[in-house]
Write a protein that holds these residues in place. Structure first.
Motif, short mmCIF file in Angstrom:
data_model
loop_
_atom_site.label_atom_id
_atom_site.label_comp_id
_atom_site.label_asym_id
_atom_site.label_seq_id
_atom_site.Cartn_x
_atom_site.Cartn_y
_atom_site.Cartn_z
N LEU A 169 0.97 -1.48 0.05
CA LEU A 169 -0.09 -0.01 0.14
C LEU A 169 1.06 1.30 -0.13
O LEU A 169 1.83 1.41 0.78
CB LEU A 169 -0.88 -0.17 1.18
N LEU A 170 0.64 2.27 -0.93
CA LEU A 170 1.21 3.33 -0.88
C LEU A 170 0.66 4.55 -1.16
O LEU A 170 -0.51 4.48 -1.96
CB LEU A 170 2.41 3.37 -1.78
N ARG A 171 0.81 5.68 -0.96
CA ARG A 171 0.09 6.91 -1.10
C ARG A 171 0.81 8.04 -2.11
O ARG A 171 1.87 7.93 -2.04
CB ARG A 171 -0.19 7.73 0.29
N ASP A 172 -0.19 8.37 -2.78
CA ASP A 172 0.68 9.45 -3.77
C ASP A 172 -0.56 10.60 -4.09
O ASP A 172 -1.63 10.37 -3.78
CB ASP A 172 0.89 8.74 -5.10
N VAL A 173 -0.11 11.65 -4.44
CA VAL A 173 -1.13 12.69 -4.92
C VAL A 173 -1.52 12.76 -6.32
O VAL A 173 -0.52 12.32 -7.39
CB VAL A 173 -0.41 14.16 -4.68
N VAL A 174 -2.72 13.22 -6.61
CA VAL A 174 -3.18 13.09 -7.74
C VAL A 174 -3.73 14.60 -8.02
O VAL A 174 -4.34 14.97 -6.99
CB VAL A 174 -4.17 12.01 -8.27
N ILE A 175 -4.01 15.13 -9.24
CA ILE A 175 -4.63 16.36 -9.53
C ILE A 175 -6.13 16.12 -9.88
O ILE A 175 -6.41 15.50 -10.83
CB ILE A 175 -3.93 17.01 -10.62
N LYS A 176 -7.17 16.56 -8.94
CA LYS A 176 -8.52 16.13 -9.04
C LYS A 176 -9.14 17.87 -8.78
O LYS A 176 -9.04 18.69 -7.99
CB LYS A 176 -8.93 15.51 -8.06
N HIS A 177 -9.81 18.23 -9.97
CA HIS A 177 -10.63 19.38 -9.99
C HIS A 177 -9.59 20.73 -9.58
O HIS A 177 -9.78 21.52 -8.55
CB HIS A 177 -11.79 19.41 -8.82
N ASP A 178 -8.36 20.91 -10.15
CA ASP A 178 -7.42 21.72 -10.08
C ASP A 178 -6.70 21.79 -8.67
O ASP A 178 -6.40 22.60 -7.88
CB ASP A 178 -8.12 23.15 -10.39
N GLN A 179 -6.99 20.77 -7.86
CA GLN A 179 -6.27 20.57 -6.46
C GLN A 179 -5.49 19.26 -6.28
O GLN A 179 -6.14 18.26 -6.90
CB GLN A 179 -7.34 20.75 -5.45
N PHE A 180 -4.63 19.48 -5.51
CA PHE A 180 -3.95 17.96 -5.03
C PHE A 180 -4.40 17.01 -4.14
O PHE A 180 -4.91 17.75 -2.94
CB PHE A 180 -2.65 18.29 -4.83
N VAL A 181 -4.79 15.89 -4.43
CA VAL A 181 -5.56 15.09 -3.46
C VAL A 181 -4.64 13.96 -3.38
O VAL A 181 -4.32 13.06 -4.28
CB VAL A 181 -6.94 14.58 -4.10
N THR A 182 -4.49 13.32 -2.21
CA THR A 182 -4.03 12.19 -1.54
C THR A 182 -4.87 10.77 -1.82
O THR A 182 -5.63 10.79 -1.41
CB THR A 182 -3.25 12.23 -0.10
N GLN A 183 -4.26 9.76 -2.64
CA GLN A 183 -5.22 8.82 -3.00
C GLN A 183 -4.28 7.46 -2.52
O GLN A 183 -2.91 7.57 -2.60
CB GLN A 183 -5.25 8.70 -4.53
N LEU A 184 -4.85 6.21 -2.42
CA LEU A 184 -4.39 5.10 -1.85
C LEU A 184 -4.01 4.13 -3.06
O LEU A 184 -5.15 3.76 -3.79
CB LEU A 184 -5.12 4.48 -0.76
N PHE A 185 -2.98 3.60 -3.30
CA PHE A 185 -2.64 2.77 -4.30
C PHE A 185 -2.15 1.40 -3.69
O PHE A 185 -1.44 1.42 -2.89
CB PHE A 185 -1.74 3.35 -5.21
N LEU A 186 -2.40 0.41 -4.64
CA LEU A 186 -2.00 -0.99 -4.30
C LEU A 186 -1.08 -1.54 -5.47
O LEU A 186 -1.33 -1.57 -6.52
CB LEU A 186 -3.13 -2.01 -4.22
N TYR A 187 0.15 -1.89 -4.94
CA TYR A 187 1.12 -2.45 -6.23
C TYR A 187 1.36 -3.76 -5.68
O TYR A 187 1.76 -4.33 -4.51
CB TYR A 187 2.55 -1.85 -5.62
N ASP A 188 1.23 -4.70 -6.69
CA ASP A 188 1.41 -6.19 -6.73
C ASP A 188 2.70 -6.62 -7.12
O ASP A 188 2.96 -6.11 -8.29
CB ASP A 188 0.29 -6.86 -7.59
N LEU A 189 3.38 -7.13 -6.25
CA LEU A 189 4.79 -7.44 -6.60
C LEU A 189 5.01 -8.52 -7.88
O LEU A 189 5.64 -8.42 -8.75
CB LEU A 189 5.45 -8.10 -5.40
#
Length: 607
Positions: A469-489
């Motif tokens: 599990l890792l977090r990263d920022v994405v641009i939504k509606h002209d603002q930065f929003v932190t989203q949660l991502f799942l990486y499969d090895l």
């Protein structure tokens, strides 16, 4: 054998260890398990003798401690691929299934015997009896009365049908040894501990000798229990009231063996499915008995380590540093704490606190260096931490070897940048943040991967080490929003776990079984505060579990049994801003206020 070795072997301390281990083995046998109930039920229902009790107790003991040697060999030969805690659940299941099979066998055999004993005896052909006196005692006269002495305990109830209430002799060597092996199949945890300590100290011969002494005490208790069962069954046979129930005793004892087998199997499957076979939950600890380690301000407003139980007792201070504790981490076996102390000279040293002896030891003096973010390797042999020189430059990763007491860079390039290190639970991967993203390093093969990431926060490894599990920022509606991502090895894919433009994900933590994820989320439509949410590992069944307004949640810490989440709660309406400790029960949603202020709480799941 050398002279020094002979002196050590003949030393009085060796015999003292033997005696103490024998007593410990005897006391250990009185704890739940070890086949005592199975031994008792089998001997009572099978007309066991003293010899049977000795053999059965010995077989249970030899299997119970003998399997330690096999497990030790497997552990030494394949310690990087398989762990003892992953073997023991399957041995428990196998043991339970063997007892179930033996229970069915005994039940069927004894039911057939009981049914046969209830059938009317076949009528014998009548014979003509002559009462003519014998002419010569030494000669056999045709038709003379033949007197046959019946076995003891044969009688009738006025109907002329001779029978006995004796429990049938059903003990065979095959069933006796099978039950003994199945009853003691699961390796003895205490004997495992003795063997592993002996291996670590390079005193294998002494460890084997101590295990033999330990087994001797265990065997004595099991044999005595068996002899008591044999003696008590003979006492019952002399009582007239016992005769009424004697025909059913073999069937009842077989049912007990069968029920015990089902109970052992069910318990083993339950523990395996819940993932509660770790060393922390085998101790039988509940949340009411657990403790919490956390940071809080002392009277000088410097952060110190404290410990408190969940029942509201007074906190106990663990450290008294001059300028406070910056960060800390519990060892995997929860016997030690590594913490970062800020010194008078504004250095950041690493200290090691032994929770059993309360001994404090400086392990890494960080002169003109900031040492931070310490984490333990899963085997407890290394501590990885961030190392940043005050002369300038980026943070790099160093590690401290517990056995040698030496600190050195993790990689050959000592200045290779890296922050927020995290070990995979299987100890094969090390993840850390770099300017390019999250880097994964396979420590054995040297394989390296990079996951593009802007935020650079610490990742959360799944309990099975197969995903991140890792977090990263994405641009939504002209603002930065932190989203949660799942990486499969295995597939090397990265997916947004629960894409929601109206929610920002701040923290996340896996449940111990890897089935659920706890997430601190902020509703962008609410001006202040966040809440704890719960979702399945695939992002489905998302629901909120807290509803306290105007608060910020931090440091999500699952209890090892997966029933509670511990966290700190920042009260936005309080001044100055303070954080208190709370825990929530997942099943009921009940929140418990621990009645203390603090930061960064961690479970101390041991007695």
């Amino acid at each position: 054998m050398s002279l020094s070795a002979e002196r050590n072997f003949l030393s009085p301390s060796i015999y003292l260890r033997w005696a103490s281990l024998s007593h410990f083995g005897a006391l250990h046998a009185l704890t739940p398990g070890h086949g005592k109930t199975v031994v008792a039920a089998y001997l009572v229902g099978s007309r066991g003798t003293a010899w049977h009790a000795v053999v059965l107790g010995s077989v249970v003991t030899l299997t119970h401690t003998g399997s330690v040697f096999l497990l030790g060999i497997i552990t030494l030969a394949a310690s990087q691929y398989i762990l003892p805690t992953s073997i023991i659940p399957w041995l428990e299941i196998l043991s339970g299934l063997m007892i179930v099979g033996l229970g069915f066998y005994l039940l069927w055999q004894r039911f057939l015997f009981w049914r046969k004993s209830t059938l009317p005896a076949p009528e014998k052909p009548t014979r003509k009896i002559s009462l003519t006196p014998f002419s010569t005692p030494s000669k056999k006269t045709p038709g003379a009365v033949k007197i046959q002495k019946l076995p003891e305990n044969f009688h009738h109830h006025g109907d002329g049908k001779m029978h006995s209430h004796e429990v049938p002799e059903t003990i065979t060597w095959r069933s006796l040894i099978t039950l003994g092996i199945s009853g003691g199949l699961v390796p003895c945890p205490d004997a495992i501990a003795i063997l592993l300590v002996a291996i670590a100290l390079n005193r294998i011969f002494l460890g084997l000798a101590l295990i033999i002494a330990f087994s001797l005490g265990l065997a004595i208790v099991l044999i005595v229990i068996g002899l008591l069962m044999v003696s008590s069954s003979r006492l019952f046979k002399r009582m007239d009231s016992f005769n009424k129930f004697a025909p059913f005793m073999p069937v009842v004892s077989a049912l007990i063996v069968l029920i015990l087998g089902f109970g052992l199997t069910y318990g083993a499957f339950t523990r395996l499915e819940s993932g509660s076979m770790s060393s922390l939950t085998e101790a039988g600890i509940t949340a009411d008995e657990a403790q919490v380690v956390y940071l809080n301000d002392d009277e000088n407003e410097y952060k110190q380590l404290y410990v408190i139980d969940t029942q509201g007792s007074d906190p106990r201070q663990l450290t008294t540093t001059a300028k406070g504790v910056v960060d800390f981490a519990l060892s995997p076996n929860q016997s030690q704490i590594v913490y970062v102390e800020q010194t008078e000279a504004l250095d950041y040293d690493l200290w090691l606190l032994n929770l059993d002896t309360t001994e404090n030891k400086l392990i890494v003096p960080c002169k003109q260096v900031i040492c931070s973010q310490p984490i333990w390797s899963p085997d407890g042999n290394h501590i990885v931490y961030e190392y940043m020189s005050l002369d300038g430059g980026a943070s790099s990763l160093w590690w401290f070897d517990i056995a040698t007491g030496k600190a050195q860079p993790v990689f050959q390039e000592a200045l290779l940048p890296g922050t927020n290190p995290r070990w995979s639970p299987n100890g094969k991967w090390l993840s850390y943040a770099t300017p390019e993203g999250i880097r994964l390093n396979q420590l054995e093969s040297g394989e390296s991967r990079i996951i593009p990431n802007i935020l650079g926060a610490a990742v959360q490894w799944s309990p099975n080490s197969e995903s991140i599990l890792l977090r990263d920022v994405v641009i939504k509606h002209d603002q930065f929003v932190t989203q949660l991502f799942l990486y499969d090895l295995s597939s090397e894919t990265l997916v947004n776990v629960n894409a929601n433009d109206s929610m920002e994900n701040i923290l996340a933590a896996w449940s111990p079984d890897g089935e659920h994820i706890a997430v601190v989320r902020r509703d962008l439509a609410v001006p202040r505060g966040d809440q704890i949410w719960l979702m399945r590992a695939d992002g489905n069944e998302t629901h909120v579990i807290t509803d306290t307004p105007s608060v910020l949640h931090g440091t999500l810490s699952w209890s090892p049994d997966g029933k509670y989440i511990l966290y700190d709660l920042y009260l936005l309406d309080s001044f100055p801003l303070q954080s208190r400790l709370e825990m929530i029960e997942i099943k009921t949603g009940e929140i418990t206020n621990l009645e203390v202020f603090g930061y960064n709480p961690k479970w101390l799941w041991q007695k």
